[in-house]
Design a protein around this motif. Structure first.
Motif, short mmCIF file in Angstrom:
data_model
loop_
_atom_site.label_atom_id
_atom_site.label_comp_id
_atom_site.label_asym_id
_atom_site.label_seq_id
_atom_site.Cartn_x
_atom_site.Cartn_y
_atom_site.Cartn_z
N HIS A 12 44.46 47.27 43.56
CA HIS A 12 43.55 46.26 43.02
C HIS A 12 42.60 45.76 44.10
O HIS A 12 42.80 46.02 45.28
CB HIS A 12 44.33 45.06 42.43
N GLN A 67 43.68 43.48 34.17
CA GLN A 67 43.39 44.91 33.97
C GLN A 67 41.88 45.01 33.83
O GLN A 67 41.32 44.54 32.86
CB GLN A 67 44.08 45.44 32.71
N TRP A 68 41.23 45.62 34.80
CA TRP A 68 39.78 45.57 34.88
C TRP A 68 39.16 46.84 34.31
O TRP A 68 39.20 47.08 33.13
CB TRP A 68 39.38 45.31 36.32
N LYS A 73 42.70 47.14 38.89
CA LYS A 73 43.01 45.75 38.59
C LYS A 73 42.16 44.85 39.47
O LYS A 73 41.71 45.24 40.54
CB LYS A 73 44.48 45.46 38.84
N GLU A 75 42.44 40.96 41.10
CA GLU A 75 43.32 39.82 41.32
C GLU A 75 42.47 38.61 41.71
O GLU A 75 41.72 38.68 42.68
CB GLU A 75 44.31 40.15 42.44
#
Length: 164
Positions: A12, A67-68, A73, A75
């Motif tokens: 992430h 969840q991108w 990901k 954060e």
């Protein structure tokens, strides 16, 4: 084991924010209702080191793991208190925005940590946590020239009496 580079796939990107609720609203406006965006939790590691010094008191951050795109990901991290992460001291010193790229490793945590140290990186933050998810370590290291920050982390390891 000696390693000569980081893993190929990051876990992430981490973005430090001053206000979790405002940041989540902004992300929602930009990307829509992403999975994970509605879940914020407090992270309270058991043992923390900042700039190589063990923190005597507790530390706390608010986290939101989203969840991108493309399996990556994002954060969001809101520092609350504890050592160099104390809010707003951390934000004043480092600003918000992209803070780190994280790599999770089930094996070789110490070797990846050492790889970065061998490149001249300095440890900004380390923690050990043991909670209902299991035991895990993480380490944030900053490269000397670019100031690029890398997180090396272990996924939680179940306790011996837990099923994986």
């Amino acid at each position: 084991m000696e390693l000569d580079r980081l893993p190929e796939q990051p876990e992430h990107i981490g973005i430090v924010v001053a206000d979790m609720e405002k940041a989540r609203a902004e992300i929602r406006a930009l990307y829509g209702p992403l999975p994970g965006l509605d879940f914020v939790y407090e992270f309270k590691p058991d043992t923390v080191w900042t700039d190589g010094v063990k923190l005597e008191g507790p530390a706390k951050l608010r986290l939101c793991m989203i969840q991108w795109q493309g399996g990556m990901k994002m954060e969001l991290m809101e520092p609350m208190f504890g050592g160099n992460w104390e809010h707003p001291k951390f934000l004043e010193a480092h600003g918000g925005g992209l803070h780190h790229v994280a790599y999770y490793t089930k094996e070789h945590f110490s070797a990846y940590r050492q790889l970065l140290l061998n490149q001249g990186a300095r440890i900004l933050f380390e923690s050990e946590t043991e909670d209902d998810r299991g035991y895990r370590r993480c380490c944030y290291l900053q490269c000397p020239e670019s100031h690029f920050v890398v997180e090396i982390a272990e996924p939680p390891k179940p306790f011996p009496n837990q099923q994986a």
